[in-house]
Design a protein around this motif. Sequence first.
Motif, short mmCIF file in Angstrom:
data_model
loop_
_atom_site.label_atom_id
_atom_site.label_comp_id
_atom_site.label_asym_id
_atom_site.label_seq_id
_atom_site.Cartn_x
_atom_site.Cartn_y
_atom_site.Cartn_z
N LEU A 1 -10.67 -93.05 7.71
CA LEU A 1 -11.82 -92.08 8.10
C LEU A 1 -12.21 -92.46 9.26
O LEU A 1 -12.61 -91.37 9.91
N GLN A 2 -12.23 -93.62 9.71
CA GLN A 2 -12.67 -94.20 11.07
C GLN A 2 -11.84 -93.45 12.13
O GLN A 2 -12.42 -92.84 12.95
N LYS A 3 -10.46 -93.52 11.80
CA LYS A 3 -9.65 -92.80 12.79
C LYS A 3 -9.86 -91.38 12.80
O LYS A 3 -9.96 -90.58 14.19
N GLU B 1 -13.07 -88.14 20.40
CA GLU B 1 -12.20 -87.92 21.37
C GLU B 1 -11.70 -86.48 21.94
O GLU B 1 -11.79 -86.45 23.03
N PHE B 2 -11.27 -85.74 21.11
CA PHE B 2 -10.74 -84.59 21.51
C PHE B 2 -11.55 -83.31 21.08
O PHE B 2 -11.28 -82.11 21.29
N GLY C 1 -1.44 -93.73 14.03
CA GLY C 1 -0.23 -94.53 13.83
C GLY C 1 0.20 -94.85 12.44
O GLY C 1 0.63 -96.14 12.24
N ILE C 2 0.19 -93.92 11.74
CA ILE C 2 0.64 -94.09 10.52
C ILE C 2 1.70 -93.21 9.78
O ILE C 2 1.85 -92.18 10.40
N SER D 1 -5.35 -82.94 3.20
CA SER D 1 -6.51 -82.09 2.94
C SER D 1 -7.78 -82.92 2.31
O SER D 1 -9.00 -82.82 2.41
N LYS D 2 -7.44 -83.67 1.40
CA LYS D 2 -8.45 -84.58 0.76
C LYS D 2 -9.09 -85.45 1.76
O LYS D 2 -10.33 -85.39 1.56
N LEU D 3 -8.27 -85.99 2.58
CA LEU D 3 -8.92 -86.88 3.66
C LEU D 3 -9.90 -85.84 4.43
O LEU D 3 -11.19 -86.41 4.64
N GLN D 4 -9.50 -84.74 4.66
CA GLN D 4 -10.20 -83.87 5.49
C GLN D 4 -11.74 -83.64 4.74
O GLN D 4 -12.88 -83.52 5.23
#
Length: 298
Positions: free
Chosen positions: A29-31, A38-39, A53-54, A69-72
């Motif tokens: 989540l942090q990433k 950043e972008f 990096g995963i 999708s769930k993460l988003q």
Amino acid sequence: MKSDVNLCSLKNIACTLPGQRMTSKETLLQKYEEYKKEFDRIPKYREFLRFAGIHGRVLVKIYGEDAYSKLQMECGDLANKLNLEKTPLEKIMRQYGDLALEAGKLPSSSVWIHQGLKPTISGLERSPHFIKWPEFPKKFARWAEVENAVEYKEVLELIEASSSSSGKSITEKSDREFEELINAVRSWIPDRRRNVEETYKVELRKHLEAKGFKLHEEFGESNFDLLIRNKYAIEIKKAPNQSEYDRMFGQLARHLQHQLHVIALVLDAPTQDKFDNFTALVDLYLNKNEKFVEVIKK
DNA sequence: CCAAAAGAGACAGCAACCAT
DNA sequence: ATGGTTGCTGTCTCTTTTGG
């Protein structure tokens, strides 16, 4: 960009160290948030993977199905995954109805294109809508009726008017053609009695071609015995028994669905009463409003 | 009246979309 | 590579309009 990649690989190494092996949900989540900062935009799946990096499996391990999708969603964003919801019928119909109201007449497809309405004509005519332009009025009317959309009353009147005026002139015109065809078939006298239906078919075909009718070769999965000008079908049955009559009845109905006029030609009918019964049925159920089926016996 | 041109529509192929 | 919807484009056919 290049330094990013280097960074990532460094982190990958770090991840393999004992104690840090498990990538936690929180880290992801942090990433995700980091990337956005950043972008200044939402990362796409691959971009995110690279950035964090995963491997994709890590995501799946944590989230299961539709992982990214769930993460988003968890981060309060809409999922990137395409939302391919088809345009609702209601929206399509309302667009059509509004066009008609505005112009005071039924719109042509060109208007639709010009207005940039969606789906486009090509989308409209295919799955899942299956609305070919000339069918639009009919489908609209059905929709408006079901939805009880009173605001389109005028449009319904327009549709009614056009179907009765143009409809009539069209059928009048095609009726004449149909009559000609019927007469041509009537005037055909088989050379002699044949044993096979197919032989009659070939003979009739020659006869009609000689009379100047343009016959279509059977193509595709069409079930017509003969097809003339893409509009008129001829069904030939030799010496039908009851079940063959029944089958023919079904075939005729199917042809009518394709808005064809049909001639049912019965050859060597064994008994008169079965034939009479058949014609009665046809007249009763298939020739209800307008006459589209002609039954001929030889 | 005929022939040419424009208009409307049908249909098929290709591409874009993007996570999985 | 695949899924499903949609858009874009080219080609074909049929009809209507126009010009001569």
